[in-house]
Design a protein around this motif. Structure first.
Motif, short mmCIF file in Angstrom:
data_model
loop_
_atom_site.label_atom_id
_atom_site.label_comp_id
_atom_site.label_asym_id
_atom_site.label_seq_id
_atom_site.Cartn_x
_atom_site.Cartn_y
_atom_site.Cartn_z
N ARG A 10 41.22 44.52 45.29
CA ARG A 10 40.95 46.32 44.38
C ARG A 10 39.36 46.99 43.92
O ARG A 10 38.60 45.67 44.17
N ALA A 11 39.01 47.85 44.26
CA ALA A 11 37.64 48.46 44.56
C ALA A 11 37.05 48.40 42.82
O ALA A 11 37.55 47.85 41.88
N PRO A 12 35.68 47.81 42.69
CA PRO A 12 34.99 47.46 41.78
C PRO A 12 35.13 48.50 40.60
O PRO A 12 35.09 49.43 41.01
N ASN A 13 35.12 48.06 39.70
CA ASN A 13 35.05 49.14 38.43
C ASN A 13 33.57 49.79 38.80
O ASN A 13 33.33 49.12 38.34
N PRO A 14 33.69 50.64 38.27
CA PRO A 14 32.12 51.56 38.09
C PRO A 14 31.47 51.00 36.49
O PRO A 14 32.47 49.94 35.51
N MET A 15 30.27 51.55 36.47
CA MET A 15 29.47 49.85 35.83
C MET A 15 29.52 51.16 34.61
O MET A 15 28.21 52.57 34.78
N SER A 16 29.73 50.81 33.41
CA SER A 16 29.14 51.29 32.25
C SER A 16 27.81 51.43 31.74
O SER A 16 28.02 51.36 31.11
#
Length: 144
Positions: A10-16
């Motif tokens: 899975r693509a990494p989640n965007p860093m918030s």
């Protein structure tokens, strides 16, 4: 698992979250700059000096007051003089002190050539400091 098929993660989640490292680096550099420059800006020495009356110089500046009226007559210290007398006085003054100043007042109707002639005479006598005295702006605009 099938042959020839790769499993994709899975693509990494965007860093918030905000990356604080560059911000902290900039702030530390500014802090160092202010720490270095602050003492330089306020390094004046403050002294409470004593107050005393200074002696005035007894030597007043030497000058010759030369005037030319509308008719071209010469005056030194409000006394009429001839061109030869002016030359002699200028040479004597230059002999005493070559830094003697000539304060020249000329009527507006005096031709420029006459003023230039006097300047040349004074310079030949050894006086090179020549000041032109004029009326102020208020006097110039006053009705005649």
């Amino acid at each position: 698992m099938a042959f020839g098929r790769l499993e994709r993660a899975r693509a990494p989640n965007p860093m918030s979250d905000i990356n604080m490292t560059p911000l902290i680096d900039v702030m530390l550099v500014l802090l160092v700059i202010f720490i270095i420059t602050a003492p330089l800006m306020s390094s004046s020495l403050r002294l409470d000096l004593p107050k005393a009356e200074g002696s005035r110089s007894s030597e007043t500046p030497k000058f010759i007051a030369l005037a030319i009226d509308a008719q071209g007559k010469l005056y030194v210290a409000e006394q009429p003089v001839t061109l030869d007398e002016l030359r002699e006085q200028a040479e004597r003054a230059a002999g005493r002190d070559p830094a003697t100043e000539v304060q020249l007042r000329a009527d507006t109707n005096v031709p420029y050539g006459r003023v230039a002639e006097l300047i040349g005479l004074l310079q030949q006598a050894g006086l090179s400091r020549i000041g032109f005295i004029t009326a102020g702006a208020a006097a110039a605009s006053a009705p005649k």
